[in-house]
Each structure stands twice: as C-alpha cells, then as structure tokens.
Design a protein around this motif. Structure first.
Motif, PDB file in Angstrom:
ATOM      1  N   TYR A  19      19.938 -44.312  -2.737  1.00 52.11           N
ATOM      2  CA  TYR A  19      20.122 -44.033  -4.170  1.00 52.11           C
ATOM      3  C   TYR A  19      19.006 -44.670  -4.990  1.00 52.11           C
ATOM      4  O   TYR A  19      18.479 -44.062  -5.935  1.00 52.11           O
ATOM      5  CB  TYR A  19      21.480 -44.564  -4.605  1.00 52.11           C
ATOM      6  CG  TYR A  19      21.841 -44.310  -6.052  1.00 52.11           C
ATOM      7  CD1 TYR A  19      21.876 -43.028  -6.570  1.00 52.11           C
ATOM      8  CD2 TYR A  19      22.161 -45.371  -6.898  1.00 52.11           C
ATOM      9  CE1 TYR A  19      22.220 -42.796  -7.893  1.00 52.11           C
ATOM     10  CE2 TYR A  19      22.514 -45.142  -8.223  1.00 52.11           C
ATOM     11  CZ  TYR A  19      22.536 -43.861  -8.720  1.00 52.11           C
ATOM     12  OH  TYR A  19      22.875 -43.638 -10.035  1.00 52.11           O
ATOM     13  N   LEU A  22      15.965 -42.574  -4.494  1.00 50.64           N
ATOM     14  CA  LEU A  22      16.168 -41.290  -5.167  1.00 50.64           C
ATOM     15  C   LEU A  22      15.996 -41.412  -6.670  1.00 50.64           C
ATOM     16  O   LEU A  22      15.423 -40.520  -7.321  1.00 50.64           O
ATOM     17  CB  LEU A  22      17.556 -40.747  -4.835  1.00 50.64           C
ATOM     18  CG  LEU A  22      17.938 -39.421  -5.499  1.00 50.64           C
ATOM     19  CD1 LEU A  22      17.011 -38.302  -5.033  1.00 50.64           C
ATOM     20  CD2 LEU A  22      19.393 -39.075  -5.192  1.00 50.64           C
ATOM     21  N   LEU A  23      16.492 -42.503  -7.253  1.00 51.12           N
ATOM     22  CA  LEU A  23      16.364 -42.681  -8.698  1.00 51.12           C
ATOM     23  C   LEU A  23      14.906 -42.735  -9.137  1.00 51.12           C
ATOM     24  O   LEU A  23      14.569 -42.286 -10.239  1.00 51.12           O
ATOM     25  CB  LEU A  23      17.092 -43.948  -9.145  1.00 51.12           C
ATOM     26  CG  LEU A  23      18.615 -43.865  -9.243  1.00 51.12           C
ATOM     27  CD1 LEU A  23      19.196 -45.202  -9.674  1.00 51.12           C
ATOM     28  CD2 LEU A  23      19.056 -42.773 -10.208  1.00 51.12           C
ATOM     29  N   LEU A  26      14.061 -39.149  -9.488  1.00 48.60           N
ATOM     30  CA  LEU A  26      14.733 -38.512 -10.627  1.00 48.60           C
ATOM     31  C   LEU A  26      14.117 -38.958 -11.951  1.00 48.60           C
ATOM     32  O   LEU A  26      13.921 -38.139 -12.867  1.00 48.60           O
ATOM     33  CB  LEU A  26      16.228 -38.837 -10.597  1.00 48.60           C
ATOM     34  CG  LEU A  26      17.024 -38.207  -9.443  1.00 48.60           C
ATOM     35  CD1 LEU A  26      18.419 -38.801  -9.373  1.00 48.60           C
ATOM     36  CD2 LEU A  26      17.093 -36.692  -9.606  1.00 48.60           C
ATOM     37  N   MET A  80      27.436 -42.977  -8.615  1.00 47.74           N
ATOM     38  CA  MET A  80      26.039 -42.584  -8.372  1.00 47.74           C
ATOM     39  C   MET A  80      25.649 -41.348  -9.194  1.00 47.74           C
ATOM     40  O   MET A  80      24.659 -41.392  -9.930  1.00 47.74           O
ATOM     41  CB  MET A  80      25.793 -42.369  -6.877  1.00 47.74           C
ATOM     42  CG  MET A  80      25.617 -43.666  -6.105  1.00 47.74           C
ATOM     43  SD  MET A  80      24.999 -43.457  -4.422  1.00 47.74           S
ATOM     44  CE  MET A  80      26.386 -42.662  -3.627  1.00 47.74           C
ATOM     45  N   PRO A  81      26.404 -40.242  -9.116  1.00 45.34           N
ATOM     46  CA  PRO A  81      26.032 -39.112  -9.979  1.00 45.34           C
ATOM     47  C   PRO A  81      26.416 -39.311 -11.441  1.00 45.34           C
ATOM     48  O   PRO A  81      25.665 -38.935 -12.344  1.00 45.34           O
ATOM     49  CB  PRO A  81      26.792 -37.933  -9.361  1.00 45.34           C
ATOM     50  CG  PRO A  81      27.913 -38.535  -8.615  1.00 45.34           C
ATOM     51  CD  PRO A  81      27.468 -39.883  -8.165  1.00 45.34           C
ATOM     52  N   PHE A  84      24.034 -41.644 -13.576  1.00 44.68           N
ATOM     53  CA  PHE A  84      22.778 -40.954 -13.908  1.00 44.68           C
ATOM     54  C   PHE A  84      23.022 -39.884 -14.959  1.00 44.68           C
ATOM     55  O   PHE A  84      22.213 -39.720 -15.898  1.00 44.68           O
ATOM     56  CB  PHE A  84      22.160 -40.337 -12.652  1.00 44.68           C
ATOM     57  CG  PHE A  84      20.891 -39.586 -12.924  1.00 44.68           C
ATOM     58  CD1 PHE A  84      19.710 -40.260 -13.215  1.00 44.68           C
ATOM     59  CD2 PHE A  84      20.870 -38.197 -12.916  1.00 44.68           C
ATOM     60  CE1 PHE A  84      18.535 -39.565 -13.476  1.00 44.68           C
ATOM     61  CE2 PHE A  84      19.704 -37.495 -13.175  1.00 44.68           C
ATOM     62  CZ  PHE A  84      18.533 -38.189 -13.461  1.00 44.68           C
ATOM     63  N   PRO A 164      18.144 -33.372  -7.275  1.00 40.68           N
ATOM     64  CA  PRO A 164      19.497 -33.307  -7.845  1.00 40.68           C
ATOM     65  C   PRO A 164      20.582 -33.044  -6.794  1.00 40.68           C
ATOM     66  O   PRO A 164      21.697 -33.560  -6.903  1.00 40.68           O
ATOM     67  CB  PRO A 164      19.400 -32.144  -8.851  1.00 40.68           C
ATOM     68  CG  PRO A 164      17.945 -32.099  -9.223  1.00 40.68           C
ATOM     69  CD  PRO A 164      17.228 -32.430  -7.965  1.00 40.68           C
ATOM     70  N   LEU A 167      21.489 -36.190  -4.729  1.00 38.82           N
ATOM     71  CA  LEU A 167      22.377 -37.120  -5.431  1.00 38.82           C
ATOM     72  C   LEU A 167      23.836 -36.873  -5.060  1.00 38.82           C
ATOM     73  O   LEU A 167      24.591 -37.811  -4.758  1.00 38.82           O
ATOM     74  CB  LEU A 167      22.169 -36.976  -6.940  1.00 38.82           C
ATOM     75  CG  LEU A 167      22.835 -38.005  -7.852  1.00 38.82           C
ATOM     76  CD1 LEU A 167      22.417 -39.407  -7.466  1.00 38.82           C
ATOM     77  CD2 LEU A 167      22.458 -37.731  -9.305  1.00 38.82           C
ATOM     78  N   THR A 168      24.255 -35.618  -5.031  1.00 38.60           N
ATOM     79  CA  THR A 168      25.632 -35.320  -4.653  1.00 38.60           C
ATOM     80  C   THR A 168      25.851 -35.554  -3.152  1.00 38.60           C
ATOM     81  O   THR A 168      26.952 -35.915  -2.729  1.00 38.60           O
ATOM     82  CB  THR A 168      25.992 -33.874  -5.021  1.00 38.60           C
ATOM     83  OG1 THR A 168      25.017 -32.977  -4.455  1.00 38.60           O
ATOM     84  CG2 THR A 168      25.990 -33.694  -6.541  1.00 38.60           C
TER      85      THR A 168
END
Length: 794
Positions: A19, A22-23, A26, A80-81, A84, A164, A167-168
């Motif tokens: 995460y 990933l951020l 994003l 997490m989702p 954001f 995106p 993230l899920t």
C-alpha cells in the motif's frame, strides 16, 4: 494469544508495504511524485501511534487480543481504499501551499488520513510483539519478510493492473489476512473467517477507486480544451501514459521554436506521463518536408556544425528528436527510452500515424535507462542528444527539486563525453527559466566534467544559445574551430536566437534578440569559467553547485539565504522563483515531528504509565535503530540505481533484499544464545558499509556491462550480509524487554515508529545537503550509539 499468527502477520505486513508503494504511484498521478516522502512518514507515524495506543490501552486490549488483531486487519482492508478516497475530497493544492494559509491545514488532514491504514497495520503487528515478545525474532522475521514480498509483488502487479485496481486488490488481501488470522488464533467464532473471504471476493470484483488529477497538471489543462479526448492509456510502475488528440484545436508542440519560423508542425498527438507533459507524437509519412519546423528549434544547433552524424538520442519519448535527426540526414540513429509503453505506442498502436518511425532503416530503439545504456555501451557517436524530458510547467514550478536525476550529474556528463567520437558533440536542451537556473547549473556541471576529464581550458569546448523558451548547451570532444563558431553564429542570426556563450565571444554579441534587462546568461557563463566561480556560485540567489552521483539533485535550486527575499515577493508574482519542493520536504519533517509529538510522545508523557517505563538508554536504543535503518536503506537504494540501470529494478531489488535478508538475520539472532549479538552485528554492519562506500563505485563501473539478471543476483548478494546485520538489533532488544520489562514493548514499538517517521524525511534532507555517503556515515555513528545504549539496558 498463545501462538503468534505468523502467516497473517506476513500477509498483513505485505499489504501495508505494498500500500505504501502503491500510494507513491497514486499520488504521482493525482499530484506529483515527491509526495512519496509524506507517504513514508505517514506510514511510520501510523506505526508509532499504534505503539502509543497499545501502551496506554494494553490491559483492556489484552483481554480481547484475538478480536482486536482480526479487527485491525479488517479495518486496514476498509481504510486502504476509503482513506485515499476521502483524501481526494480535500481541496489541497500544493502550488498554493506557501501563500494560502488554509493549505497547511489541508495537507495535515491528508497526512492524518493517510496515517489511518498504517495505524491499523501497526496495531495488529505491535499487539503480537506486546503479547509474544519472547518470540520477537520470529515475529520480526515474518513481519519484514512479508514486507519484502509485498514491495516486490506490488511492482510486478503494476505491470499488469492499473494502480486504482491494485488498491482494491490490496483490500482483498487484507481481508484474506483477517480470515487466516481467525483460523490461526483459533477464535471460537468461525463465521468471521467466512465473512472476510466473501468480502475479499467482493473487493476483487469492485471497480478501481477513481484518481482525481490536480486541475493544474498538464493533462488536466489539455483536456479542458474543446475537442480534446483521450485515445489511449497504458499503465506500468513507470507511469500512466495517456495519449490525447484534438481534431478541433490541433496540438502544435515545438518547444522554443523560433519566432521567425514560417512552417508549422504537422498534426500531432500529445503524450503525457502521469499527467505531465506533453511530448509530441507527430504524423509522419516518410516525407521530410513537413519536418522543416524542427530546423527552427534551439535543439537543431549541433546539426549546424555536424553533417549526417551518428546520433544517440537519450530519452527518445515519442520520437521528436529521432525525427529531427532524420530530417538532417542521419543514417545511424540509436534511440534510448526507459518506458516500454511509450515505445510500444509508437511502434505498434500508432505505427501508421508515426510512419513506422521506430522500425525505419537506420533507427534502432533500446528500452533502457539512459545513463546505464551509455555506461555499458562501447560505441562512439558524433552526436549525443539529451532530449527535453520534462514539461515547462513542472520545471518552472520547482516540482523536480526532490527528484534524483543521474542524467545531469558531473559523472554523467563525463560518461557521455567518453562515448563521443573525436570532434563529436553532446547537446542538452533545457527550458529557459528566469532568473537563470537550469542553464547556468548545467553549464557549471559541464565545466566541472571537462575539468575532471583533464581539459585545461573548458571555455573552448562549450557553446550555449537561448531562444525565447529553451536553452541548448553544446559540449564538444575537442575545441570549436573558427569555421564552426561562424556556422553557429549564422544559425542563431537566421533564427533570432541569442548567443549565451561561445569561444571568443564579445559582450556586445549577447542579448540581441530575446532581450533581457541584462545579459544574465552570458555574465553567468563568464563567471563560471573564471577564477571567481566559487564566489559566484556561493553568492547566487539559486543553488548552482554541480550535481554529482552522491548528490544527484540537479533540480534543487533552493537557497535558504534567498528564501526570505523570494517569499516576500509572493504577492508580486514571485512564487515561481521559489523552488518550493525543498521547503515542502522541510515542512513535512516539521509536520512529522509535530504529529509524532501529539500522537506518540505527548500521550506517553501525560499518562500514568510513564513512571513504569524504562529510562533513556532504552529510548535511545530504539530511536537509533529506527533512524539508522532508514538512513542505510534509503542511501543504498540510491547507490544501486546506477548499477542496475533502472529505477524500478533498483527499488524492487534493494528494498526486497534488505527486508528479506534482515528477516533472515532476525531469525538467526533468535536462534543464537550469544550475549553480545548486537555489538557484533553493528561492528560487521559498520565495516561493510564503509567498505561498500569505497569499493562499490569502482565495482559497479567495472561490471556495468553485465546482463540484468547477473546484476540483480550480484546486488542481492552484496546487500545480504549488510541487511542480515541490520536485522539483529530490533528483535534482540524486544526479546530483552520481554524477559525483564514486558510492559515496555509497545512503548519501544512507538519510539521506533517515531524514529522511522523522522528518519525517512531527514535522510533525504541530509542527502540533498551533504550527499548519500554522509547519510551512511551518520548511520554508522548512530549504530555505535545503539551499542552504547544497549550496554545500559535494564
């Protein structure tokens, strides 16, 4: 909690670090990539705050430890989702940070929202440490091994799935961790495991969380134009590539084209990476006549001197510089581009539109990092062209100030010059910024590179010209002749470009066409070539010291001495003069200290349990471990970037290797009964770090030509002993607390989290100012302090 849920710990840790990685992607799409520092510190803040919560509420939590752990994993999946998504609803605009008084509060709100998922992850892992401290080595091993797998896995997934959707997917993995924890902890109620598995399936099936780009990004501005539409989009860990066309208002992208030009560019598509750009993909059918506009750019300067040169284009992008070389009759063109998606778009998706550009006779395209390609190559070229890689908006706003760029260091220019044939030229084009920054820093870097290559009079090998929007620098492998200087002057006169420097230039030849209040560029070039160079650099309003591989921050122009003066001009349009990304990093450090004080230190200081906590030696021990680990990890990631010749490989390999081998070191430490494990590990780590500082640059240069798989294996083997030593102190300290002061374990977890918050940002600030070697040396000193503190443990 009788037995730690080891598998669930590994999965939970993998989710948290994936995460975090990933951020950074994003936020690169939504805002700009340097928010990675804020994300790292937010992650560590969440861990630290979870330690404080465990310290204050341990008695209440212990009675329901299994439910709390499972709840923390499930909350991580939800947050997490959602965190954001909520952060995107906050109207935070970093471009207004220094003059809008509401923006710092909005930044803090984003910061705290980003902290929440990491708080949940830290709460779960910290709870296991608090209740099973005697098994700290195994817990820590599973923790950081999972983190290593997560960091590597998410990069691999990003090649296949847009950010995106990832993230899920991570939310689904966290629900899976919660379900496994129910089984591992042998909770009485089994139905939550079934529920979490169902939620994991639902999360996988969900559409990706939409990413709202800043309205100030180039792509957002482009799509505001009537008729603009996205015709293709590709994603990878290197960036989100977006292709835009506009049939109503055609794109005409020709950076710095002469105002004397009479020919317009052919139809073009705009190519954006993470919303920044554009670069232009021009329509081409093999007819060179429509490319005549390329003769009106400052980047065409080397072709006024060289005839049909063998060309190397670094940063080929959508192919404008390749088209320019074809226009001038080059028959051998090597083009290097890092992003395979961009190459594929030109070569396949828009093959007919681009006239089969990347498969034309004489054109060879390499998917590689520019600096690494040059270092490994044995070919020589008549011209090496470094393309204009960034957009004017991001460059002028100072958005690259925290970017490590090995394209513009002294050592990089030396490498380029070594690949030039006799009489060959290096051409670099940059945006024109006023007062001069990029151009003068580049000029100073070229002077330094020539001097290090043994050139006694660099002035005779340099030419710099400027138009109204761009600056082009030529560095020759040999002195410019009188005939070549004449050709350069004719080229500039025909296009109304100004000479900034050429050998034998008179002051009155500067500042003729695109007139400034003073001939700033010429005066700067003269000063940088003269005996008062150091004094000029020290007194200049912007930071012009040449970038090096140890301090690869070419785009850092911020000077603390000039900050007050520039900030005072903010209401008079002076904010573009301020390289604001560097102050933003300093502000992030202050914000991290403030938030850490409020969420970690203040609750501990005000609580009743402060009287039962260990003294200063234990605090210094865990504080030092957090700082030093972050310092070494961040610094060595940068050291391996050049060798692996690819930023993704460097981050993935070094981060995964550090964490995986630290896990092995932790496991081995738990099996050892030696009483002096920490001093031995620290001494070995210090010796290795100092040895690597001396040896790695020479070793990497000698082996740079190795194939990628061999370099990856060698990198992992080099990291292994260092990381194993770094994996010893933390679990050893935790195990000692478990034996003597078990109630202090959450407190130690909080202190370590606080140190990591500060260390992530402080390491970068120190690297910008002092260099990565200094960061490593400071880490060695901190580890020495850790040894001293360990001797005074209770």
């Amino acid at each position: 909690m009788v037995r730690p849920p080891f598998i669930a710990i590994g999965l939970l840790s993998a989710c948290v670090l994936a995460y975090e990685v990933l951020l950074t992607r994003l936020f690169s799409i939504a805002l700009w990539h340097h928010f990675a520092y804020m994300i790292i510190s937010a992650a560590m803040l969440g861990y630290g705050a979870s330690g404080t919560a465990l310290t204050l509420l341990k008695d209440r939590i212990t009675r329901h430890s299994g439910a709390v752990y499972v709840g923390a994993a499930a909350a991580l999946a939800v947050l997490m989702p959602s965190a954001f998504l909520l952060a995107q609803q906050i109207p935070f605009n970093p471009l207004e940070l220094l003059w809008d008084p509401t923006q710092p509060a909005r930044l803090l709100a984003v910061y705290l929202l980003m902290m929440l998922p990491f708080f949940c992850g830290g709460l779960g892992i910290g709870l296991v440490f608090a209740l099973c401290g005697a098994q700290a080595s195994r817990i820590y091993a599973f923790d950081i091994l999972g983190a290593g797998v997560g960091s590597l896995g998410v990069i691999g997934i990003l090649f296949l799935v847009p950010p995106p959707r990832v993230l899920t997917s991570l939310a689904a993995l966290a629900f899976l961790a919660a379900a496994i924890a129910v089984c591992e902890l042998r909770l009485r109620q089994k139905w939550p495991a079934v529920l979490f598995l169902v939620l994991a399936v639902v999360a996988v099936a969900m559409p990706g969380i939409p990413v709202n780009r800043s309205p100030y990004k180039d792509l957002s501005q482009m799509l505001n134009i009537v008729g603009a539409r996205v015709v293709e989009e590709r994603s990878s860990p290197l960036g989100m590539v977006t292709v835009v066309e506009n049939s109503w208002v055609p794109l005409r992208y020709a950076p710095g084209m002469s105002l004397n030009a009479t020919n317009e560019p052919p139809p073009q598509l705009g190519v954006f990476v993470d919303g920044n750009g554009p670069s232009a993909l021009a329509r081409f059918d093999g007819n060179l006549a429509p490319l005549e506009y390329l003769d009106q750019l400052t980047s065409a300067l080397p072709y006024a001197v060289l005839k049909q040169p063998r060309v190397l284009v670094l940063g080929a992008g959508a192919g404008s510089d390749v088209l320019q070389a074809l226009f001038y009759g080059s028959t051998e063109i090597d083009a290097v581009e890092l992003d395979g998606n961009v190459i594929d778009l030109v070569r396949r998706r828009f093959r007919d539109y681009a006239g089969n550009l990347y498969d034309r006779p004489g054109v060879t395209v390499y998917e590689a990092e520019a600096r690494g390609f040059v270092s490994a190559s044995r070919k020589h070229y008549d011209l090496i062209q470094v393309a204009l890689l960034d957009s004017f908006g991001t460059a002028s706003a100072g958005l690259y100030g925290l970017s490590e760029s090995y394209l513009y260091t002294v050592e990089a220019l030396q490498a380029y010059l070594n690949r030039l044939a006799p009489g060959g030229e290096l051409a670099i084009t940059r945006w024109l910024t006023l007062p001069p920054r990029d151009a003068l820093k580049l000029f100073a870097t070229a002077v330094s590179a020539l001097e290090k290559n043994g050139v006694s009079d660099p002035a005779r090998r340099l030419v710099m010209i400027r138009g109204w929007k761009t600056v082009t620098l030529l560095v020759k492998n040999g002195d410019f002749s009188a005939k070549e200087i004449t050709a350069i002057k004719v080229f500039c006169r025909a296009r109304s470009f100004d000479l900034a420097w050429c050998p034998g230039m008179r002051p009155e030849e500067a500042n003729r066409y695109n007139q400034l209040a003073q001939p700033y560029f010429y005066e700067g070039a003269v000063a940088l070539l003269g005996p008062a160079r150091d004094a000029f650099i020290d007194s200049y309003k912007f930071y012009l010291e040449p970038a090096t591989d140890d301090r690869p921050y070419f785009f850092r122009f911020f000077q603390w001495d000039a900050a007050g003066e520039l900030f005072a001009l903010r209401e008079q349009g002076g904010m573009p003069l301020l390289d604001w990304s560097y102050p933003l990093l300093a502000a992030t450090l202050l914000q991290a200290l403030l938030a850490s004080g409020l969420l970690i230190l203040a609750p501990l200081a005000l609580s009743r349990c402060r009287r039962t906590l260990p003294g200063m030696p234990v605090a210094l021990y865990f504080l030092g471990i957090g700082l030093a680990f972050m310092f070494v990890e961040i610094a060595f990631i940068q050291k391996f970037v050049l060798f692996l010749s690819h930023p993704l490989y460097a981050v993935a390999v070094t981060l995964c290797a550090f964490l995986a081998f630290a896990a092995l070191g932790s496991w081995l430490a738990g099996r050892s009964s030696a009483t002096n494990k920490v001093p031995r590990a620290v001494m070995a780590m210090a010796a290795l770090a100092l040895f690597y500082l001396a040896v790695l640059p020479v070793l990497f240069q000698a082996l740079i030509h190795w194939p990628d798989p061999a370099k990856i294996v060698l990198s992992a083997l080099l990291i292994a002993p260092l990381a194993m030593c770094m994996g010893v102190p933390f679990p050893t300290g935790m195990a000692r607390l478990a034996d003597r002061r078990e109630e202090a374990i959450p407190w130690a977890w909080a202190i370590n989290g606080f140190a990591s918050v500060v260390g992530a940002v402080l390491a970068t600030l120190l690297a910008i100012s002092l260099g990565f070697a200094a960061v490593i040396l400071l880490a060695v000193l901190i580890y020495a302090m850790v040894c001293l503190a360990e001797r005074r443990f209770p």
